[in-house]
Motif scaffolding. Structure first.
Motif, short mmCIF file in Angstrom:
data_model
loop_
_atom_site.label_atom_id
_atom_site.label_comp_id
_atom_site.label_asym_id
_atom_site.label_seq_id
_atom_site.Cartn_x
_atom_site.Cartn_y
_atom_site.Cartn_z
N MET E 1 0.84 -1.19 0.00
CA MET E 1 0.00 0.00 0.00
C MET E 1 0.88 1.25 0.00
O MET E 1 2.05 1.18 0.34
CB MET E 1 -0.89 0.00 1.26
N GLN E 2 0.32 2.37 -0.35
CA GLN E 2 1.08 3.61 -0.28
C GLN E 2 0.40 4.57 0.67
O GLN E 2 -0.81 4.52 0.89
CB GLN E 2 1.20 4.21 -1.67
N MET E 3 1.20 5.48 1.23
CA MET E 3 0.65 6.49 2.12
C MET E 3 0.24 7.71 1.30
O MET E 3 0.88 8.05 0.31
CB MET E 3 1.69 6.86 3.16
N PHE E 47 -14.38 4.89 4.89
CA PHE E 47 -14.04 5.13 6.30
C PHE E 47 -14.34 6.57 6.74
O PHE E 47 -14.16 6.91 7.90
CB PHE E 47 -12.56 4.83 6.54
N PHE E 56 -3.60 5.11 4.13
CA PHE E 56 -2.88 4.23 3.21
C PHE E 56 -3.92 3.56 2.33
O PHE E 56 -5.01 3.25 2.77
CB PHE E 56 -1.92 3.27 3.91
N TYR E 57 -3.54 3.35 1.08
CA TYR E 57 -4.52 2.86 0.11
C TYR E 57 -3.93 1.72 -0.71
O TYR E 57 -2.71 1.61 -0.83
CB TYR E 57 -4.98 4.01 -0.80
N ALA E 58 -4.83 0.91 -1.28
CA ALA E 58 -4.40 -0.19 -2.15
C ALA E 58 -4.80 0.13 -3.58
O ALA E 58 -5.78 0.83 -3.83
CB ALA E 58 -5.03 -1.51 -1.72
N ASN E 66 -13.11 -3.57 -0.53
CA ASN E 66 -13.79 -3.13 0.68
C ASN E 66 -15.08 -2.36 0.38
O ASN E 66 -15.75 -1.87 1.28
CB ASN E 66 -12.83 -2.24 1.48
N ILE E 78 -9.18 3.37 -0.15
CA ILE E 78 -8.56 3.58 1.16
C ILE E 78 -8.62 2.28 1.95
O ILE E 78 -9.67 1.65 2.03
CB ILE E 78 -9.30 4.69 1.94
N VAL E 79 -7.49 1.86 2.55
CA VAL E 79 -7.45 0.65 3.37
C VAL E 79 -7.53 1.00 4.86
O VAL E 79 -8.10 0.27 5.66
CB VAL E 79 -6.18 -0.17 3.08
N GLY E 80 -6.97 2.15 5.23
CA GLY E 80 -7.03 2.58 6.63
C GLY E 80 -6.58 4.02 6.80
O GLY E 80 -5.94 4.59 5.90
N ILE E 81 -6.96 4.58 7.93
CA ILE E 81 -6.51 5.94 8.28
C ILE E 81 -5.29 5.79 9.18
O ILE E 81 -5.29 4.97 10.11
CB ILE E 81 -7.63 6.72 8.99
N ILE E 82 -4.23 6.54 8.88
CA ILE E 82 -2.98 6.40 9.62
C ILE E 82 -3.04 7.17 10.94
O ILE E 82 -3.37 8.35 10.95
CB ILE E 82 -1.79 6.90 8.78
N ASP E 83 -2.77 6.46 12.04
CA ASP E 83 -2.62 7.15 13.33
C ASP E 83 -1.23 7.78 13.40
O ASP E 83 -1.07 8.95 13.67
CB ASP E 83 -2.79 6.16 14.49
#
Lengths: 88, 88, 88, 88, 88
Positions: E1-3, E47, E56-58, E66, E78-83
């Protein structure tokens, strides 16, 4: 798909069985003004595109879908020969 | 596919089980004049390509289709060894 | 596959359920001389690769095939930890 | 997906049967300020996007999923026509 | 994934039916120091990531897995939100 110019051919004796008999062209990506771009790649061809002709090709799994064995491990294949490009 | 020169080998003890025993070559992409391009990658090989030889390889899922376990998580594999390249 | 150096870790609370518990490493692509290249990416890891170690990783769907849920939406995963690279 | 401007059209007589009748646009990737980027590509279109319009498109297998024959060997397709982009 | 950093949103009336109602974010790839890199892309989000947040996204098919309709022709999600990102 991307546009490319056919610039040559690869010969290979030791290779994946599934592509025996498939033509392997060396093609050079081009932009819509026929300017050469980036790196030449090796693409499978079933249309008989000749050296000097312009084609458009697909990458990844899509590149193999037009071959005798669509599941062969080819990741670039000619989709069509370009007659003309109309741009602004 | 892209053309590349075999420049080395990777050894790895801790790795995905599905590729135990598969040769992992370090290959350097080249253009049709054998000039080195970009970044070397790690590709699976079942043809016994040797260091110094020129090959063409497939990326993504296609790169694994020729391995003992075609669904293994390999994204680059040798498709054939190049005898010669004919270009204009 | 490409070679990379592990340079860090990402923490994320809000994320795709399928990857809860999977380690998300920040890795920096390298060439065969261990020189850093391009942009760091986020890759899933199940081998316990530590910061400073060199790994090779797969992209796209292949990157997820080694995870507890192989169909999860991950597009980069560690395939193995590099012991050594032999090049000319 | 990436944003692009429609800049032309390709005509091709000799091509993969599965895309007979599908419009093949030449599109130029753009950033969020409508600045042109990189290389124009050939993308399938079923929305009737006109030259000068801005679109977003998908690559790889996803690019063909909206076509009459979703398994055709197309690796770039228009996903939608952009009304507007709101950025900081 | 990339940020990436969320920098905006795309609105589109004429688009693939399968993504009606899905948020389309404009995101700008970043490195681990939050420096902006390359070209912004359009990614699907479920999300609720807000402008200014890091995610980070795929890419490719993984980017759609998703979504309500995982087979939709989306190639970035988007795969997740970065903390936080911890690097050396």
């Amino acid at each position: 798909m991307q546009m490319a110019k056919v610039i040559g051919m690869v010969t290979s004796t030791v290779k994946v069985k599934d592509i025996k008999g498939v033509t392997l062209l060396v093609i050079q990506p081009v932009n819509s003004k026929h300017e050469l771009l980036g790196t030449p790649i090796v693409a499978a061809d079933v249309f008989g595109a000749g050296v000097g002709e312009y084609v458009f090709y697909a990458k990844s799994k899509e590149g193999a879908m037009n071959l005798p064995i669509p599941t062969s491990c080819v990741d670039a294949g000619i989709v069509g020969i370009i007659d003309s490009v109309h741009t602004l």
